[in-house]
Design a protein around this motif. Structure first.
Motif, mmCIF file in Angstrom:
data_model
loop_
_atom_site.group_PDB
_atom_site.id
_atom_site.type_symbol
_atom_site.label_atom_id
_atom_site.label_comp_id
_atom_site.label_asym_id
_atom_site.label_seq_id
_atom_site.Cartn_x
_atom_site.Cartn_y
_atom_site.Cartn_z
ATOM 1 N N THR A 1 28.506 39.115 43.886
ATOM 2 C CA THR A 1 27.320 38.240 43.569
ATOM 3 C C THR A 1 27.986 36.896 43.977
ATOM 4 N N GLY A 2 28.987 36.672 44.309
ATOM 5 C CA GLY A 2 29.645 35.241 44.994
ATOM 6 C C GLY A 2 29.852 34.605 43.952
ATOM 7 N N ASP A 3 29.846 34.831 42.427
ATOM 8 C CA ASP A 3 29.572 33.680 41.950
ATOM 9 C C ASP A 3 31.449 33.181 41.530
ATOM 10 N N PRO A 4 31.859 32.154 41.441
ATOM 11 C CA PRO A 4 33.439 32.527 40.316
ATOM 12 C C PRO A 4 34.113 32.792 39.395
ATOM 13 N N VAL A 5 34.555 33.631 39.186
ATOM 14 C CA VAL A 5 35.236 34.285 37.885
ATOM 15 C C VAL A 5 36.463 34.211 38.025
ATOM 16 N N VAL A 6 36.498 33.549 35.999
ATOM 17 C CA VAL A 6 37.444 33.352 35.600
ATOM 18 C C VAL A 6 38.396 34.631 34.813
ATOM 19 N N VAL A 7 39.401 35.008 35.379
ATOM 20 C CA VAL A 7 39.533 36.638 34.656
ATOM 21 C C VAL A 7 41.188 36.184 33.671
ATOM 22 N N VAL A 8 40.473 35.800 32.163
ATOM 23 C CA VAL A 8 41.595 35.649 30.902
ATOM 24 C C VAL A 8 42.724 37.103 30.807
ATOM 25 N N ALA A 9 43.904 36.492 31.171
ATOM 26 C CA ALA A 9 45.097 37.833 31.058
ATOM 27 C C ALA A 9 45.526 37.418 29.622
ATOM 28 N N ARG A 10 45.830 38.466 28.424
ATOM 29 C CA ARG A 10 46.225 38.250 27.625
ATOM 30 C C ARG A 10 47.394 37.767 27.145
ATOM 31 N N ASP A 11 48.817 38.375 28.273
ATOM 32 C CA ASP A 11 50.055 37.845 28.307
ATOM 33 C C ASP A 11 51.046 37.730 29.734
ATOM 34 N N ALA A 12 51.468 37.670 29.816
ATOM 35 C CA ALA A 12 52.553 37.442 31.553
ATOM 36 C C ALA A 12 51.987 39.162 31.795
ATOM 37 N N ARG A 13 52.183 40.406 31.542
ATOM 38 C CA ARG A 13 52.185 41.699 32.007
ATOM 39 C C ARG A 13 50.828 41.508 32.199
ATOM 40 N N ASP A 14 49.878 41.423 32.187
ATOM 41 C CA ASP A 14 48.694 41.392 31.514
ATOM 42 C C ASP A 14 48.513 40.913 33.020
ATOM 43 N N GLY A 15 48.613 39.558 32.877
ATOM 44 C CA GLY A 15 48.687 38.872 33.956
ATOM 45 C C GLY A 15 49.145 39.456 35.658
ATOM 46 N N ASP A 16 50.913 40.064 35.383
ATOM 47 C CA ASP A 16 50.730 40.679 36.745
ATOM 48 C C ASP A 16 50.292 42.010 37.137
ATOM 49 N N LEU A 17 49.585 42.862 36.346
ATOM 50 C CA LEU A 17 48.560 44.042 36.009
ATOM 51 C C LEU A 17 47.930 43.084 36.949
ATOM 52 N N LEU A 18 46.691 42.318 37.091
ATOM 53 C CA LEU A 18 45.287 42.134 37.705
ATOM 54 C C LEU A 18 45.637 41.692 38.140
ATOM 55 N N ARG A 19 46.331 40.573 39.082
ATOM 56 C CA ARG A 19 47.102 39.835 39.964
ATOM 57 C C ARG A 19 47.192 41.339 41.307
ATOM 58 N N ALA A 20 48.053 42.409 40.406
ATOM 59 C CA ALA A 20 48.538 43.491 41.411
ATOM 60 C C ALA A 20 46.617 43.813 42.151
ATOM 61 N N ASP A 21 45.661 44.124 40.966
ATOM 62 C CA ASP A 21 44.954 45.006 41.037
ATOM 63 C C ASP A 21 44.123 45.240 42.851
ATOM 64 N N PRO A 22 43.673 45.744 43.082
ATOM 65 C CA PRO A 22 43.361 45.948 44.133
ATOM 66 C C PRO A 22 41.969 45.227 44.950
ATOM 67 N N ARG A 23 41.689 45.056 43.797
ATOM 68 C CA ARG A 23 40.036 45.381 44.341
ATOM 69 C C ARG A 23 40.328 42.746 44.101
ATOM 70 N N LEU A 24 41.105 42.619 43.058
ATOM 71 C CA LEU A 24 40.847 41.340 42.783
ATOM 72 C C LEU A 24 42.031 40.485 44.382
ATOM 73 N N ALA A 25 43.168 41.341 44.537
ATOM 74 C CA ALA A 25 44.530 39.943 44.689
ATOM 75 C C ALA A 25 43.339 39.870 46.147
ATOM 76 N N PRO A 26 42.941 39.897 47.051
ATOM 77 C CA PRO A 26 42.375 39.275 48.188
ATOM 78 C C PRO A 26 41.557 38.820 48.297
ATOM 79 N N ARG A 27 40.866 38.245 46.603
ATOM 80 C CA ARG A 27 39.239 36.846 45.997
ATOM 81 C C ARG A 27 40.826 35.888 45.911
ATOM 82 N N LEU A 28 41.837 36.213 45.022
ATOM 83 C CA LEU A 28 42.721 35.450 44.467
ATOM 84 C C LEU A 28 43.113 33.920 44.714
ATOM 85 N N ALA A 29 42.492 32.395 44.311
ATOM 86 C CA ALA A 29 42.515 31.012 44.880
ATOM 87 C C ALA A 29 44.434 30.786 44.548
#
Length: 256
Positions: free
Chosen positions: A27-55
């Motif tokens: 969509t081109g819109d900014p997205v804030v993805v909420v991680a419920r804990d540290a492990r959740d956050g690590d898995l989300l940041r490693a997601d190949p769909r998200l990694a190229p777009r992470l600020a």
């Protein structure tokens, strides 16, 4: 050019969350993805769909030319979230128990209470930062017609909906609720059920109005069946499984 909308996503690591994220990234819109804990956050940041777009995590600056995606820990959400500009949409894709508890298993009440309080605090912080917004809650049809062995699960869904509605309206926001039935993925059998892809489209297409919508043919059939069962049960005389004169073992007098 239309104003960009900020999306806050709770429940991103569910199958529905994955389908929603795939659509949001286009969509081109900014997205804030909420991680419920540290492990959740690590898995989300490693997601190949998200990694190229992470600020950049250190600064939180937006990347030029690409929609910004930020992964924020739930417990730090209120402290790290910058003031939001433009329309806000909070997508609550999982709140309360994710799956019904098996029969005979004591439900994890304390952990569910803690998780719900944590996620509701995220919604509060997002609405406060934006001065209101549109919240879309994906619930379940079992909230409307809980079966005997799903009372804990369905009851929780009603509790979180009522709490979320009160909090959203207090912040000047609007709550929309979707009630799907069984969800299926590619290759799963279930012609009357709703696919994750279709529910993701429905979630993102939900207009900012205080609405409640049942999703899926199986959900509608369940509501009809449960309504008929309720009417038939109300017409039957109340019977007891125990004779009025029967006494329990504890009430019987011990032999002399």
């Amino acid at each position: 050019m239309s104003e960009r909308r900020t999306h806050v996503v709770l429940g991103a690591r569910t199958r529905l969350g994955g389908a929603v994220l795939e659509r949001l990234l286009g969509t081109g819109d900014p997205v804030v993805v909420v991680a419920r804990d540290a492990r959740d956050g690590d898995l989300l940041r490693a997601d190949p769909r998200l990694a190229p777009r992470l600020a950049p995590a250190a600064t939180g600056e937006r990347t030029s030319g690409e929609p910004s995606v930020r992964v924020v820990l739930a417990e730090q959400f209120g402290d790290t979230l910058e003031p939001l500009t433009g329309p806000l949409r909070v997508l609550v894709l999982a709140l309360g128990p994710v799956h019904p508890t098996d029969a005979g298993v004591e439900p994890p009440l304390e952990s569910d209470m803690s998780a719900v309080a944590r996620d509701l605090a995220v919604v509060d912080a997002a609405l406060a930062a934006a001065g209101g917004g549109h919240v879309v809650l994906v619930s379940t049809v079992l909230a409307l017609a809980p079966q005997h062995d799903r009372r804990y699960y369905g009851g929780w869904k009603n509790v979180v909906e009522q709490s979320l509605r009160a909090r959203t309206e207090a912040r000047g926001g609007v709550l929309s609720v979707l009630y799907p039935g069984r969800l299926v993925g590619p290759g799963d059998r279930g012609r009357l059920s709703t696919s994750y892809a279709r529910l993701a489209d429905t979630t993102l297409a939900t207009a900012p109005a205080s609405t409640q919508r049942v999703v899926g043919t199986d959900s509608r059939i369940l509501l009809v069946v449960r309504s008929i069962q309720f009417v038939l049960r109300s017409l039957r005389p109340v019977t007891s499984h125990r004779s009025p004169t029967e006494t329990t073992r504890s009430e019987r007098r011990p032999p002399r």
